[in-house]
Motif scaffolding. Structure first.
Motif, PDB file in Angstrom:
ATOM      1  N   LEU A 103      -9.385   5.245   3.310  1.00 41.09           N
ATOM      2  CA  LEU A 103      -8.485   5.281   2.094  1.00 41.09           C
ATOM      3  C   LEU A 103      -9.283   5.889   0.735  1.00 41.09           C
ATOM      4  O   LEU A 103      -8.935   6.595  -0.009  1.00 41.09           O
ATOM      5  N   THR A 104     -10.750   5.497   0.913  1.00 39.40           N
ATOM      6  CA  THR A 104     -11.551   6.215  -0.337  1.00 39.40           C
ATOM      7  C   THR A 104     -11.582   7.707  -0.047  1.00 39.40           C
ATOM      8  O   THR A 104     -11.460   8.497  -0.917  1.00 39.40           O
ATOM      9  N   ALA A 105     -11.796   8.287   1.255  1.00 44.43           N
ATOM     10  CA  ALA A 105     -11.750   9.844   1.235  1.00 44.43           C
ATOM     11  C   ALA A 105     -10.711  10.470   1.158  1.00 44.43           C
ATOM     12  O   ALA A 105     -10.570  11.387   0.547  1.00 44.43           O
ATOM     13  N   LEU A 116       0.561   5.815  -1.125  1.00 44.16           N
ATOM     14  CA  LEU A 116      -0.787   6.339  -1.236  1.00 44.16           C
ATOM     15  C   LEU A 116      -0.664   7.760  -2.013  1.00 44.16           C
ATOM     16  O   LEU A 116      -1.812   8.239  -2.347  1.00 44.16           O
ATOM     17  N   LEU A 117       0.606   8.144  -2.226  1.00 50.04           N
ATOM     18  CA  LEU A 117       0.825   9.545  -2.848  1.00 50.04           C
ATOM     19  C   LEU A 117       1.502   9.254  -4.205  1.00 50.04           C
ATOM     20  O   LEU A 117       1.325  10.295  -5.021  1.00 50.04           O
ATOM     21  N   ILE A 118       2.494   8.423  -4.341  1.00 50.81           N
ATOM     22  CA  ILE A 118       3.223   8.298  -5.573  1.00 50.81           C
ATOM     23  C   ILE A 118       2.494   8.180  -6.936  1.00 50.81           C
ATOM     24  O   ILE A 118       3.044   8.688  -7.878  1.00 50.81           O
ATOM     25  N   ASP A 119       1.239   7.507  -6.877  1.00 50.43           N
ATOM     26  CA  ASP A 119       0.539   7.413  -8.109  1.00 50.43           C
ATOM     27  C   ASP A 119       0.006   8.934  -8.589  1.00 50.43           C
ATOM     28  O   ASP A 119       0.035   9.405  -9.736  1.00 50.43           O
ATOM     29  N   PHE A 120      -0.325   9.625  -7.646  1.00 45.48           N
ATOM     30  CA  PHE A 120      -0.776  11.052  -7.854  1.00 45.48           C
ATOM     31  C   PHE A 120       0.141  11.886  -8.425  1.00 45.48           C
ATOM     32  O   PHE A 120       0.020  12.602  -9.437  1.00 45.48           O
ATOM     33  N   LEU A 121       1.385  11.964  -7.758  1.00 41.95           N
ATOM     34  CA  LEU A 121       2.440  12.710  -8.129  1.00 41.95           C
ATOM     35  C   LEU A 121       2.999  12.284  -9.777  1.00 41.95           C
ATOM     36  O   LEU A 121       3.474  13.140 -10.565  1.00 41.95           O
ATOM     37  N   GLN A 139      -5.175  -3.671  -4.294  1.00 40.14           N
ATOM     38  CA  GLN A 139      -6.223  -3.540  -3.175  1.00 40.14           C
ATOM     39  C   GLN A 139      -6.198  -2.254  -2.511  1.00 40.14           C
ATOM     40  O   GLN A 139      -7.017  -1.943  -1.634  1.00 40.14           O
ATOM     41  N   LEU A 140      -5.386  -1.345  -3.166  1.00 38.49           N
ATOM     42  CA  LEU A 140      -5.358  -0.113  -2.660  1.00 38.49           C
ATOM     43  C   LEU A 140      -6.156   0.855  -3.601  1.00 38.49           C
ATOM     44  O   LEU A 140      -5.977   0.756  -4.847  1.00 38.49           O
ATOM     45  N   PRO A 141      -7.110   1.679  -3.276  1.00 41.79           N
ATOM     46  CA  PRO A 141      -8.070   2.196  -4.246  1.00 41.79           C
ATOM     47  C   PRO A 141      -7.270   3.303  -5.199  1.00 41.79           C
ATOM     48  O   PRO A 141      -7.582   3.544  -6.405  1.00 41.79           O
ATOM     49  N   ASN A 142      -6.365   3.951  -4.605  1.00 38.16           N
ATOM     50  CA  ASN A 142      -5.569   4.751  -5.334  1.00 38.16           C
ATOM     51  C   ASN A 142      -4.781   4.039  -6.509  1.00 38.16           C
ATOM     52  O   ASN A 142      -4.935   4.722  -7.817  1.00 38.16           O
ATOM     53  N   PHE A 143      -4.221   3.120  -6.359  1.00 38.10           N
ATOM     54  CA  PHE A 143      -3.400   2.418  -7.468  1.00 38.10           C
ATOM     55  C   PHE A 143      -4.443   2.012  -8.304  1.00 38.10           C
ATOM     56  O   PHE A 143      -4.169   1.710  -9.587  1.00 38.10           O
ATOM     57  N   ALA A 144      -5.742   1.314  -7.940  1.00 38.68           N
ATOM     58  CA  ALA A 144      -6.707   0.584  -8.833  1.00 38.68           C
ATOM     59  C   ALA A 144      -7.158   1.529  -9.727  1.00 38.68           C
ATOM     60  O   ALA A 144      -7.236   1.263 -10.989  1.00 38.68           O
ATOM     61  N   PHE A 145      -7.436   2.849  -9.365  1.00 40.08           N
ATOM     62  CA  PHE A 145      -8.141   3.668 -10.101  1.00 40.08           C
ATOM     63  C   PHE A 145      -6.855   4.538 -11.222  1.00 40.08           C
ATOM     64  O   PHE A 145      -7.142   4.789 -12.325  1.00 40.08           O
ATOM     65  N   SER A 146      -5.546   4.699 -10.544  1.00 42.91           N
ATOM     66  CA  SER A 146      -4.558   5.573 -11.223  1.00 42.91           C
ATOM     67  C   SER A 146      -4.025   4.546 -12.488  1.00 42.91           C
ATOM     68  O   SER A 146      -3.662   5.187 -13.515  1.00 42.91           O
ATOM     69  N   THR A 147      -3.904   3.166 -12.297  1.00 37.63           N
ATOM     70  CA  THR A 147      -3.605   2.505 -13.325  1.00 37.63           C
ATOM     71  C   THR A 147      -4.479   2.533 -14.511  1.00 37.63           C
ATOM     72  O   THR A 147      -4.045   2.505 -15.701  1.00 37.63           O
ATOM     73  N   ALA A 148      -5.836   2.421 -14.089  1.00 38.67           N
ATOM     74  CA  ALA A 148      -6.825   2.658 -15.238  1.00 38.67           C
ATOM     75  C   ALA A 148      -6.826   3.746 -16.060  1.00 38.67           C
ATOM     76  O   ALA A 148      -6.946   3.986 -17.184  1.00 38.67           O
ATOM     77  N   MET A 162     -15.149  -3.219  -7.196  1.00 37.83           N
ATOM     78  CA  MET A 162     -14.413  -3.551  -6.176  1.00 37.83           C
ATOM     79  C   MET A 162     -14.603  -2.173  -4.997  1.00 37.83           C
ATOM     80  O   MET A 162     -14.815  -2.621  -3.983  1.00 37.83           O
ATOM     81  N   PHE A 163     -14.558  -0.916  -5.500  1.00 39.85           N
ATOM     82  CA  PHE A 163     -14.351   0.185  -4.460  1.00 39.85           C
ATOM     83  C   PHE A 163     -15.738   1.050  -5.068  1.00 39.85           C
ATOM     84  O   PHE A 163     -15.722   2.263  -5.660  1.00 39.85           O
TER      85      PHE A 163
END
Length: 684
Positions: free
Chosen positions: A502-504, A388-393, A418-427, A461-462
């Protein structure tokens, strides 16, 4: 004269002469041995007939020949061990012929010239030629040996990664790509490396260079460097042991000595007292106690003393690193620590808090390296939920390709989409790649199209991410977006609890990445396209709605633990009641329910009197031995009676003492001044 006759003249028998390495040969044919015998005869006759100086020169030639043969043996041994370059049978005779010709020329030059000076010159030139050839051969063998060693190291690494690899990585990608996904480098664990890249070495180091050169009596470490202001380091009682090695993966654990266990019990008592001064007093006696350092670091951070909080965490990491097992490696990716053991959790938390300090300090690349380190310690269960953190860093470090590589390799095993952070971060990664100036126009258009498609699917999806994200970015949404039911308040209320958490978490952490003008324009275009697809009743919209209803009903415990450690207000407010109602300790937040304990805390003798009355608390303050409630039950009637009598006696003594105190109270009057109108200056 034959060699046998020479041996008889010298008084030697066959087999008694000293073993000469030059006589050794590998795979010499009988013909070559027969050719070598006349050469020996010539040398022996030369030794008999020539003066002592010429004989010494011939011995030198013989020694050079022996060394040359020995170097050839070393070449063959290296080739046999490395198994990289094998000499073909056609090349071997050529090498032996060259050696024979060189030795034959040198021997002839030494035997044909009768003068002593000419003989010395010839032997010297022969030795020089042999040495030059030997140097050339040794250089070639050294280069071949280095290449063979490098090839063998690569082969070993590939074999290790194929047999053990990280269990979450795909089998399709090659060994080098698989290693680059979570590869940890020692130099990137030092924040000074990143700061030097930003500001230069002179601005970062400054006057620290001479101090570092003169520093003594400190062990060199990778994660932290000891400071002169720290207390003198002594072994606190922590050690690391190897539990087992299975499929190329080593499983380690930290262990506490008996003395350290006693300090741990005192620390738990200090935590229950709810007084940080007790922890400070414990640290004065045990300056490298891990849990005390972690807990006091949280206290300093709450009091906004960031420098002291970071210093305490670095001291804890230094204590851990001094206790590492010799086989434990930070960069191999094959060392595991079980989070179920309480002794190992402190290391996870210390590295995590150090990582967060680095991220706030402006070193996202170094923080990313520590994030990879935590994830490699237990990639299967991921106890602190580093995914949940590696994409942000990674986005902050601008390592876009590595994030896409991680997404491709782990999507099959962990369903990262299926994780919102990875779905948005890859885009967002594809969008940033399309904005690079050195990219071809066609490739840029392709990346932009792929980024838009991924963002549209992610918003479908989210949908609950959009409005909170715009609020934190201080962007006023269009009326068509706010009034639409797909992104309206109904979408926020209808989210499952785990998805809301997860969204928050994602919105509170990564809102700064979406505040760029180009990113907001791209987001606006994608939102309009999503609304068009929703109004057109795209089947993908209904499919995503069904998936949201079936999934995200309850989040696992490691996600709750990650939310508590992140301290993001938007995420902590969405935690369920079973998490918020229980006490959370900073040194061990939300411990696993199936912990593996190696030692237990003994029961305390005195139980806290939480239900005592005010009078009993007053008596306890005066008489520490007073215990009206909460004491152990006495089953024997005689003991109960005796306890009652003692209680009455103590109460009576207390009452008598209070009466005496009240009776003996005397108020002392102030001294009277007989002459109030006296001049004060008369005593001057």
């Amino acid at each position: 004269m034959s060699t046998r006759a020479l041996r008889r003249l010298r008084g030697k028998q066959r087999g008694q002469e000293a073993l000469d390495l030059g006589d050794l040969s590998l795979g010499d044919s009988p013909e070559e041995q027969a050719d070598a015998e006349p050469e020996e005869e010539q040398l022996d006759t030369a030794n008999v007939s020539l003066p002592p100086e010429s004989s010494s020169s011939s011995r030198k030639g013989k020694k050079v020949k022996a060394q040359k043969n020995f170097s050839n043996i070393y070449e063959l041994i290296c080739d046999a061990e490395n198994e990289v370059e094998k000499i073909s049978p056609d090349e071997e005779p050529e090498k032996t012929d060259k050696n024979k010709r060189a030795t034959g020329k040198n021997d002839d030059a030494g035997s044909e010239k009768p003068d002593e000076k000419n003989e010395e010159l010839s032997t010297k030139t022969g030795d020089g030629l042999k040495k030059k050839r030997k140097k050339k051969k040794t250089k070639v063998t050294a280069e071949n040996g280095k290449e063979a060693a490098a090839d063998n190291i690569d082969l070993l690494l590939e074999n290790l990664e194929q047999c053990n690899g990280l269990s979450l990585q795909s089998e399709d990608c090659g060994g080098s790509e698989r290693r680059s996904v979570l590869q940890v480098e020692h130099r990137n664990l030092n924040p000074e490396t990143e700061l030097k890249r930003y500001f230069g070495a002179r601005a970062v180091l400054g006057d620290q260079r001479p101090r570092q050169r003169n520093r003594q009596f400190h062990r060199s470490t990778w994660m932290t460097s000891p400071k002169e202001s720290w207390p003198r380091f002594s072994r606190p009682g922590i050690s690391m042991s190897l539990l087992e090695s299975k499929d190329g993966v080593q499983y380690f654990t930290f262990e506490h000595s008996r003395d350290y266990q006693q300090v741990q019990f005192k620390f738990l008592d200090a935590v229950e007292s709810m007084d940080p001064n007790n922890i400070v007093a414990l640290l004065q006696l045990n300056p490298y106690h891990i849990d005390s350092l972690l807990q006091l670091s949280d206290v300093c951070r709450i009091q906004e003393d960031q420098e002291m909080a970071r210093d305490l965490i670095e001291r804890a990491l230094y204590s851990f690193e001094c206790a590492f097992h010799p086989l434990f490696s930070l960069t191999s990716g094959t060392c595991r620590l079980d989070y179920l053991r309480p002794e190992n959790r402190a290391f996870y938390l210390a590295v995590y808090k150090h990582m967060m300090f680095l991220e706030k300090r402006g070193c996202p690349r170094t923080a990313l390296e520590y994030c990879k380190l935590i994830l490699s310690l237990d990639p299967d269960s991921d106890p602190l939920c580093m995914l949940l953190l590696i994409d942000f860093l990674t986005l902050r470090s601008r390592e876009y390709k590595s994030l896409l590589q991680l997404y491709q390799d782990w999507e099959e095993h962990r369903n990262l989409s299926q994780l919102p952070n990875f779905a948005f971060s890859t885009a967002l990664c594809h969008f940033h790649l399309s904005q690079q100036e050195d990219l071809d126009p066609e490739e840029s258009v392709k990346q932009r199209r792929e980024a838009s498609q991924m963002l549209q699917d992610t918003l479908i999806m989210f949908p609950g991410v959009l409005m909170p994200l715009l609020d934190l970015c201080t962007v006023q949404a269009d009326a068509t977006v706010t009034s639409h039911s797909f992104f309206g308040p109904k979408c926020q209320i209808g989210q499952p609890p785990a998805l809301a958490e997860l969204t928050a978490l994602y919105v509170g952490r990564t809102c700064s990445l979406w505040r760029e003008a180009t990113v907001m324009l791209w987001l606006e275009e994608s939102v309009k396209e999503v609304l068009r697809r929703v109004d057109a009743k795209d089947p993908h919209v209904e499919d995503c709605q069904n998936k949201r209803k079936q999934r995200y009903q309850s989040a696992p415990r490691n996600i709750h633990r990650h939310v508590l450690l992140s301290e993001i207000k938007e995420a902590t407010s969405s935690l369920p009641l079973e998490v918020t109602t229980q006490p959370v300790m900073g040194f061990d937040p939300l411990p696993p329910l199936d912990s593996v304990t190696s030692y237990t805390r003994p029961e305390r003798q005195h139980v806290g009197a939480s239900n005592e009355s005010t009078l009993s608390l007053f008596f306890r303050s005066l008489l520490p031995n007073f215990n009206l409630q909460g004491g152990p039950r006495l089953e024997d009637d005689m003991e109960v009676a005796r306890a009652g009598q003692e209680l009455n006696q103590e109460v009576n003594r207390l009452m008598v003492a209070m009466r005496d105190m009240l009776a003996n109270i005397r108020f002392q009057e102030p001294p009277r001044d007989d002459n109030p109108y006296r001049d004060e200056e008369e005593w001057d």
